[in-house]
Design a protein around this motif. Structure first.
Motif, PDB file in Angstrom:
ATOM      1  N   ASP A  95     -33.748   3.920  48.376  1.00 30.55           N
ATOM      2  CA  ASP A  95     -34.621   2.819  47.950  1.00 30.55           C
ATOM      3  C   ASP A  95     -35.721   3.480  47.129  1.00 30.55           C
ATOM      4  O   ASP A  95     -36.625   4.127  47.667  1.00 30.55           O
ATOM      5  CB  ASP A  95     -35.207   2.104  49.169  1.00 30.55           C
ATOM      6  CG  ASP A  95     -36.090   0.918  48.794  1.00 30.55           C
ATOM      7  OD1 ASP A  95     -36.897   1.047  47.850  1.00 30.55           O
ATOM      8  OD2 ASP A  95     -35.965  -0.131  49.450  1.00 30.55           O
ATOM      9  N   GLU A  98     -39.477   2.466  47.910  1.00 28.60           N
ATOM     10  CA  GLU A  98     -39.972   2.976  49.200  1.00 28.60           C
ATOM     11  C   GLU A  98     -40.176   4.486  49.137  1.00 28.60           C
ATOM     12  O   GLU A  98     -41.174   5.009  49.636  1.00 28.60           O
ATOM     13  CB  GLU A  98     -39.008   2.630  50.325  1.00 28.60           C
ATOM     14  CG  GLU A  98     -39.490   3.146  51.684  1.00 28.60           C
ATOM     15  CD  GLU A  98     -38.635   2.651  52.837  1.00 28.60           C
ATOM     16  OE1 GLU A  98     -38.743   3.229  53.940  1.00 28.60           O
ATOM     17  OE2 GLU A  98     -37.870   1.687  52.648  1.00 28.60           O
ATOM     18  N   CYS A 212     -42.807  -2.042  53.161  1.00 26.85           N
ATOM     19  CA  CYS A 212     -41.640  -1.880  52.281  1.00 26.85           C
ATOM     20  C   CYS A 212     -40.487  -2.762  52.750  1.00 26.85           C
ATOM     21  O   CYS A 212     -39.761  -3.345  51.929  1.00 26.85           O
ATOM     22  CB  CYS A 212     -41.206  -0.419  52.254  1.00 26.85           C
ATOM     23  SG  CYS A 212     -42.347   0.686  51.385  1.00 26.85           S
ATOM     24  N   ARG A 216     -38.643  -5.770  50.622  1.00 32.28           N
ATOM     25  CA  ARG A 216     -37.204  -5.903  50.381  1.00 32.28           C
ATOM     26  C   ARG A 216     -36.708  -7.284  50.802  1.00 32.28           C
ATOM     27  O   ARG A 216     -35.860  -7.901  50.121  1.00 32.28           O
ATOM     28  CB  ARG A 216     -36.435  -4.823  51.162  1.00 32.28           C
ATOM     29  CG  ARG A 216     -36.563  -3.439  50.563  1.00 32.28           C
ATOM     30  CD  ARG A 216     -35.468  -2.522  51.104  1.00 32.28           C
ATOM     31  NE  ARG A 216     -35.551  -2.337  52.547  1.00 32.28           N
ATOM     32  CZ  ARG A 216     -36.300  -1.413  53.136  1.00 32.28           C
ATOM     33  NH1 ARG A 216     -37.043  -0.575  52.392  1.00 32.28           N
ATOM     34  NH2 ARG A 216     -36.327  -1.304  54.446  1.00 32.28           N
ATOM     35  N   GLU A 217     -37.226  -7.793  51.921  1.00 29.80           N
ATOM     36  CA  GLU A 217     -36.801  -9.116  52.393  1.00 29.80           C
ATOM     37  C   GLU A 217     -37.245 -10.215  51.430  1.00 29.80           C
ATOM     38  O   GLU A 217     -36.480 -11.152  51.156  1.00 29.80           O
ATOM     39  CB  GLU A 217     -37.365  -9.369  53.784  1.00 29.80           C
ATOM     40  CG  GLU A 217     -36.770  -8.455  54.859  1.00 29.80           C
ATOM     41  CD  GLU A 217     -37.433  -8.663  56.209  1.00 29.80           C
ATOM     42  OE1 GLU A 217     -38.490  -9.340  56.255  1.00 29.80           O
ATOM     43  OE2 GLU A 217     -36.899  -8.168  57.226  1.00 29.80           O
ATOM     44  N   THR A 219     -37.910  -9.921  48.208  1.00 23.55           N
ATOM     45  CA  THR A 219     -37.323  -9.813  46.863  1.00 23.55           C
ATOM     46  C   THR A 219     -35.801  -9.781  46.876  1.00 23.55           C
ATOM     47  O   THR A 219     -35.177  -9.696  45.823  1.00 23.55           O
ATOM     48  CB  THR A 219     -37.820  -8.533  46.166  1.00 23.55           C
ATOM     49  OG1 THR A 219     -37.509  -7.375  46.969  1.00 23.55           O
ATOM     50  CG2 THR A 219     -39.313  -8.601  45.946  1.00 23.55           C
ATOM     51  N   ARG A 220     -35.205  -9.857  48.060  1.00 27.61           N
ATOM     52  CA  ARG A 220     -33.743  -9.814  48.154  1.00 27.61           C
ATOM     53  C   ARG A 220     -33.161 -11.045  47.467  1.00 27.61           C
ATOM     54  O   ARG A 220     -33.587 -12.171  47.727  1.00 27.61           O
ATOM     55  CB  ARG A 220     -33.310  -9.778  49.621  1.00 27.61           C
ATOM     56  CG  ARG A 220     -31.799  -9.688  49.839  1.00 27.61           C
ATOM     57  CD  ARG A 220     -31.511  -9.597  51.313  1.00 27.61           C
ATOM     58  NE  ARG A 220     -32.115  -8.386  51.887  1.00 27.61           N
ATOM     59  CZ  ARG A 220     -32.465  -8.266  53.160  1.00 27.61           C
ATOM     60  NH1 ARG A 220     -32.342  -9.302  53.971  1.00 27.61           N
ATOM     61  NH2 ARG A 220     -32.966  -7.134  53.599  1.00 27.61           N
TER      62      ARG A 220
END
Length: 221
Positions: A95, A98, A212, A216-217, A219-220
Motif C-alpha cells: 500500500d 500507507e 490508513c 482505504r475503506e 476510498t475503496r
C-alpha cells in the motif's frame, strides 16, 4: 603518527565537536522553552533574549534553529537517516500511501527526537501558544519535501508490474501525489495526540495505522 593513531585523534575530535554541538543545541532549546513558559505571548520573546539566556550569540542561534518557534519545540531540519533510507523500498502488493505515511512519521520523529523537555510540558506549551502547534504541523511540509525525493527515487527504481498504479511516464508527479496524501493522513493521525487526554507520541503508530485503514475503506471502489 601512525595512520591508526591519526584516525583515533580524528574520531576523538569529531566526538568532542558533536558533544559540544549537542550541548549548545540543548542550551538554546531549553532557554527557548523556558522563555515560552514564562511569557503569555511568543511575540514578547526575541531571539536575542533566548541567545543571551543560552549564552550564545544570535548568529549561533540561527546555526541551530531557523526560528524561535523551532527552538521552543526542539525541531531540527528534517533529514532521512541512512538506516531509514536503506530500509525503504517498494515491494509488490505494498500500500504505497500507507508505506509513505509511516516513512513520513519516521523522518518527522528524527527531526523532533532531541526534545529536552517532558512531553506534558511540551503539550502545555502548545496549549499556551497555539502558534507552536501550527508550526509543528507546518513542519510536516518540510518533512514531505525531503521524503518526496526518496519516494521518487524508489519509484523510478521499482520494476513496472502488470496493473502497477504508478505511471512510468510521470514518476515524479506520482511521488508528489502519494506524499501529499500520506502527509494528510499523518496530520490527521497526529492531531488528536495533541488534544486527547492521556495520549502520547508513542501512540502515533497505532493511530496512523487506523487512519490508513479508514482511508482505504472510505476510498475503496
Amino acid at each position: 603518527m601512525t595512520a591508526a593513531a591519526s584516525d583515533a585523534v580524528r574520531t576523538v575530535t569529531i566526538s568532542h565537536r558533536e558533544r559540544k554541538r549537542a550541548r549548545t543545541w540543548t542550551a538554546i532549546h531549553l532557554a527557548a522553552a523556558d522563555a515560552a513558559a514564562r511569557h503569555s505571548r511568543l511575540s514578547d520573546i526575541t531571539v536575542e533574549t533566548i541567545a543571551e539566556q543560552a549564552e550564545v550569540s544570535p548568529r549561533t542561534f540561527f546555526n541551530y534553529f531557523r526560528s524561535k518557534e523551532d527552538a521552543v519545540l526542539g525541531l531540527s531540519s528534517p533529514v532521512i537517516d541512512d538506516t531509514i533510507a536503506d530500509g525503504f523500498d517498494f515491494e509488490p502488493g505494498d500500500d504505497l500511501v500507507e508505506k509513505v505515511a509511516f516513512l513520513l512519521l519516521a523522518v518527522f520523529r528524527t527531526a523532533a527526537s532531541r526534545r529536552a523537555i517532558a512531553y506534558d510540558e511540551y503539550i502545555a506549551l502548545m496549549d499556551r501558544h497555539p502558534e507552536l502547534a501550527r508550526r509543528r504541523f507546518q513542519h510536516i511540509d518540510d518533512v514531505e519535501a525531503v521524503v518526496a525525493e526518496l519516494v521518487t527515487e524508489r519509484l523510478a527504481a521499482t520494476p513496472p508490474a502488470d496493473g502497477a498504479p504508478v505511471p512510468a511516464s510521470n514518476v515524479e508527479g506520482a511521488a508528489d501525489m502519494i506524499v501529499t496524501v500520506a502527509g494528510a493522513l499523518m496530520r490527521s493521525a497526529l492531531r488528536p495526540l495533541l488534544t486527547a487526554p492521556g495520549k502520547t507520541e508513542a501512540d502515533a503508530d497505532s493511530v496512523l495505522r487506523r487512519t490508513c485503514l479508514l482511508f482505504r475503506e472510505v476510498t475503496r471502489p
